[in-house]
Scaffold this motif. Sequence first.
Motif, PDB file in Angstrom:
ATOM      1  N   LEU A 144     -11.494   0.293   3.635  1.00 38.76           N
ATOM      2  CA  LEU A 144     -10.460   0.942   2.852  1.00 38.76           C
ATOM      3  C   LEU A 144     -10.993   2.219   2.217  1.00 38.76           C
ATOM      4  CD1 LEU A 144      -7.646   0.961   1.509  1.00 38.76           C
ATOM      5  CD2 LEU A 144      -8.628  -0.442  -0.320  1.00 38.76           C
ATOM      6  N   GLN A 145     -10.252   3.336   2.372  1.00 40.64           N
ATOM      7  CA  GLN A 145     -10.628   4.631   1.811  1.00 40.64           C
ATOM      8  C   GLN A 145      -9.401   5.241   1.139  1.00 40.64           C
ATOM      9  OE1 GLN A 145     -12.870   6.673   5.245  1.00 40.64           O
ATOM     10  NE2 GLN A 145     -12.319   4.653   6.000  1.00 40.64           N
ATOM     11  N   TYR A 146      -9.654   5.968   0.059  1.00 38.37           N
ATOM     12  CA  TYR A 146      -8.515   6.514  -0.692  1.00 38.37           C
ATOM     13  C   TYR A 146      -7.746   7.543   0.127  1.00 38.37           C
ATOM     14  CZ  TYR A 146     -10.654  11.061  -1.715  1.00 38.37           C
ATOM     15  OH  TYR A 146     -11.193  12.319  -1.618  1.00 38.37           O
ATOM     16  N   GLU A 147      -8.378   8.145   1.153  1.00 36.15           N
ATOM     17  CA  GLU A 147      -7.683   9.136   1.968  1.00 36.15           C
ATOM     18  C   GLU A 147      -6.642   8.526   2.904  1.00 36.15           C
ATOM     19  OE1 GLU A 147     -12.005  10.665   1.541  1.00 36.15           O
ATOM     20  OE2 GLU A 147     -10.976   8.767   1.907  1.00 36.15           O
ATOM     21  N   GLY A 160       0.794  -1.220   0.000  1.00 33.55           N
ATOM     22  CA  GLY A 160       0.000   0.000   0.000  1.00 33.55           C
ATOM     23  C   GLY A 160       0.827   1.270   0.000  1.00 33.55           C
ATOM     24  N   ARG A 161       0.322   2.297   0.696  1.00 35.59           N
ATOM     25  CA  ARG A 161       0.908   3.631   0.609  1.00 35.59           C
ATOM     26  C   ARG A 161       1.985   3.849   1.675  1.00 35.59           C
ATOM     27  NH1 ARG A 161      -3.888   7.959  -0.257  1.00 35.59           N
ATOM     28  NH2 ARG A 161      -2.070   9.316  -0.500  1.00 35.59           N
ATOM     29  N   ARG A 172      -6.431  -7.656  -3.779  1.00 34.82           N
ATOM     30  CA  ARG A 172      -6.910  -8.204  -2.504  1.00 34.82           C
ATOM     31  C   ARG A 172      -5.799  -8.815  -1.665  1.00 34.82           C
ATOM     32  NH1 ARG A 172     -12.195  -8.266  -1.940  1.00 34.82           N
ATOM     33  NH2 ARG A 172     -12.094  -9.892  -0.347  1.00 34.82           N
ATOM     34  N   ASP A 173      -4.585  -8.853  -2.204  1.00 35.61           N
ATOM     35  CA  ASP A 173      -3.444  -9.337  -1.432  1.00 35.61           C
ATOM     36  C   ASP A 173      -2.456  -8.213  -1.118  1.00 35.61           C
ATOM     37  OD1 ASP A 173      -3.952 -12.191  -1.121  1.00 35.61           O
ATOM     38  OD2 ASP A 173      -3.763 -12.297  -3.303  1.00 35.61           O
ATOM     39  N   THR A 174      -2.886  -6.977  -1.280  1.00 39.16           N
ATOM     40  CA  THR A 174      -2.054  -5.828  -0.900  1.00 39.16           C
ATOM     41  C   THR A 174      -2.198  -5.578   0.592  1.00 39.16           C
ATOM     42  OG1 THR A 174      -2.247  -4.805  -3.083  1.00 39.16           O
ATOM     43  CG2 THR A 174      -1.659  -3.380  -1.244  1.00 39.16           C
ATOM     44  N   LEU A 175      -1.067  -5.398   1.251  1.00 37.01           N
ATOM     45  CA  LEU A 175      -1.070  -5.159   2.691  1.00 37.01           C
ATOM     46  C   LEU A 175      -1.490  -3.717   2.963  1.00 37.01           C
ATOM     47  CD1 LEU A 175      -0.237  -7.012   5.098  1.00 37.01           C
ATOM     48  CD2 LEU A 175       1.951  -5.796   5.116  1.00 37.01           C
ATOM     49  N   ILE A 176      -2.606  -3.548   3.685  1.00 34.32           N
ATOM     50  CA  ILE A 176      -3.131  -2.220   3.987  1.00 34.32           C
ATOM     51  C   ILE A 176      -3.516  -2.158   5.462  1.00 34.32           C
ATOM     52  CG2 ILE A 176      -3.972  -1.748   1.652  1.00 34.32           C
ATOM     53  CD1 ILE A 176      -6.711  -2.697   2.543  1.00 34.32           C
ATOM     54  N   TYR A 204      -1.586  10.626  -6.628  1.00 38.23           N
ATOM     55  CA  TYR A 204      -1.352   9.239  -6.216  1.00 38.23           C
ATOM     56  C   TYR A 204      -2.563   8.663  -5.504  1.00 38.23           C
ATOM     57  CZ  TYR A 204       1.026   5.283  -3.989  1.00 38.23           C
ATOM     58  OH  TYR A 204       1.388   4.036  -3.576  1.00 38.23           O
ATOM     59  N   ALA A 205      -3.270   9.498  -4.711  1.00 40.98           N
ATOM     60  CA  ALA A 205      -4.445   9.006  -3.998  1.00 40.98           C
ATOM     61  C   ALA A 205      -5.524   8.523  -4.965  1.00 40.98           C
ATOM     62  CB  ALA A 205      -5.006  10.102  -3.099  1.00 40.98           C
ATOM     63  N   ARG A 206      -5.532   9.075  -6.176  1.00 40.31           N
ATOM     64  CA  ARG A 206      -6.584   8.740  -7.126  1.00 40.31           C
ATOM     65  C   ARG A 206      -6.287   7.489  -7.937  1.00 40.31           C
ATOM     66  NH1 ARG A 206     -10.830  11.625  -5.279  1.00 40.31           N
ATOM     67  NH2 ARG A 206     -10.136  13.695  -4.631  1.00 40.31           N
ATOM     68  N   PHE A 207      -4.997   7.259  -8.261  1.00 39.53           N
ATOM     69  CA  PHE A 207      -4.720   6.093  -9.104  1.00 39.53           C
ATOM     70  C   PHE A 207      -4.117   4.931  -8.327  1.00 39.53           C
ATOM     71  CE2 PHE A 207      -0.710   8.534  -9.765  1.00 39.53           C
ATOM     72  CZ  PHE A 207       0.209   7.573  -9.402  1.00 39.53           C
ATOM     73  N   GLN A 208      -4.047   5.046  -6.989  1.00 42.32           N
ATOM     74  CA  GLN A 208      -3.474   3.947  -6.226  1.00 42.32           C
ATOM     75  C   GLN A 208      -4.282   2.658  -6.380  1.00 42.32           C
ATOM     76  OE1 GLN A 208      -3.893   4.200  -1.981  1.00 42.32           O
ATOM     77  NE2 GLN A 208      -5.595   5.634  -2.105  1.00 42.32           N
ATOM     78  N   SER A 209      -5.596   2.781  -6.590  1.00 38.65           N
ATOM     79  CA  SER A 209      -6.429   1.587  -6.695  1.00 38.65           C
ATOM     80  C   SER A 209      -6.020   0.714  -7.868  1.00 38.65           C
ATOM     81  CB  SER A 209      -7.896   1.985  -6.833  1.00 38.65           C
ATOM     82  OG  SER A 209      -8.094   2.795  -7.964  1.00 38.65           O
TER      83      SER A 209
END
Length: 476
Positions: A287-290, A106-107, A233-237, A223-228
Amino acid sequence: MTSPAAPGPGDATQVIRLYRSEDKIQPRSVDGFYARWRWAIVALTQLVFYGLPWLGWGDRPAVLFDLDARRFYVFALVLYPQDFVYLTALLMISAYALFLFTAVAGRLWCGYACPQTVYTEIFMKVERWFEGDRNARLKLDKAPWSVNKLWRKSGKQVVWIAIGLWTGFTFVGYFTPIRTLGAEVLALGLGPWETFWVLFYGFATYGNAGYMREQVCKYMCPYARFQSAMFDRDTLIVSYDPVRGEPRGNNAKRKKGEERTAALGDCIDCGLCVQVCPTGIDIRDGLQYECIGCAACVDVCNGVMDKMGTPRGLVRYDTENGLEQRLEGAQRWRRVLRPRVLIYGGVLLLISVALLWSLLSRHSFRVDIVRDRAALARLVEDGWVENVYRLQIMNATEAPQRYRLEADGLPGLVLSQATTVDIGPADARWVAVGLRVPPEIAQGLKSGAHPVRWRIVRLGDAAESVSEKSTFVVPR
């Protein structure tokens, strides 16, 4: 055509404002494993940023981008504008590293190392020194102006401005030797462009970290907009475990050490995870883009779980599949090596190896050869045919060098000028050189362009040569 009916006495008009100012988010301070990691990275990044301009390398700064001389010094490397390909490779490495880290975890960049996050942490730390923690700041903001409020607010502003100006000064110190820059500031002799960039960069730091803060991450950063596009479903967040947490309990009814029942989850609904969030979101909503992945909510929730005598990890780094399938740590990490991660990692490794190989095999000088278009070919004394070339030799070392010019490819080809050139340290020089062929050779050649090869040899103990292709034109 009928006119609209007039509003009746019971009708109400609702005004919907599409644009309104948001309430300032006042994050609560938090301590924990991830908070300490974040401050360690803040210290490391700022040590590098503020320290590099002061680091010497011989009689110059170790890192200096001299735009006037078109020279870029990075420790032992001396780069010219023709070496722009290295900057391109660095940008590609940065992009693919960001893609790789985002796909895996993730971020992380946003939460720990992004300049916006780093300077926001620094500015909020100063704010806490002067105004206290969250509740004290909220109370101070609502209080009427007094001597206490005035000195706290003004003291914070003074320190913020000082940090912003020092940041702008350091930034310009990468383009003008920082000791020279400091002497100019003390003598009030700062140049116009240096003054502009010190103030501009300082103001940007002050405004972004002091006031805009989370709005930069939420609205200005793409970056917040295109991170998705890089998440799966296997990304660590940072995730909230609803199976453990729901239904949420009430503080008044929950007792320390009380065992969980079917009607009571581990979440006591204290709201601390929202109070510590720098972007003001509730991680329990999913999960939220913010979300910038800073894990402040993880630290504060773990502290609450410790106080309540329940296991940590109600809010934790996890994957969507891990939460749904209740995967253990080993099972979760086995899913890391999936196609997109392998592609990002492979491309990143390939570019990094190519860049490293290019730097290690790089010549200590560069040569550009330009034909003199004013006179492609001409006849000179005794019928010899001459072509004139302009050679730019760029010395990429910090010592004076001597070079010998050679050319071959046609019978009887000779140089019309001296064959050695002296170039100063980290300097470049244009040299006009003519190539000639005797008349009997020229008569036996077809008219038009014929390939020749230039060879420039660096003389001295460590001899080195560079070859460049060109053409020799025989007139009709």
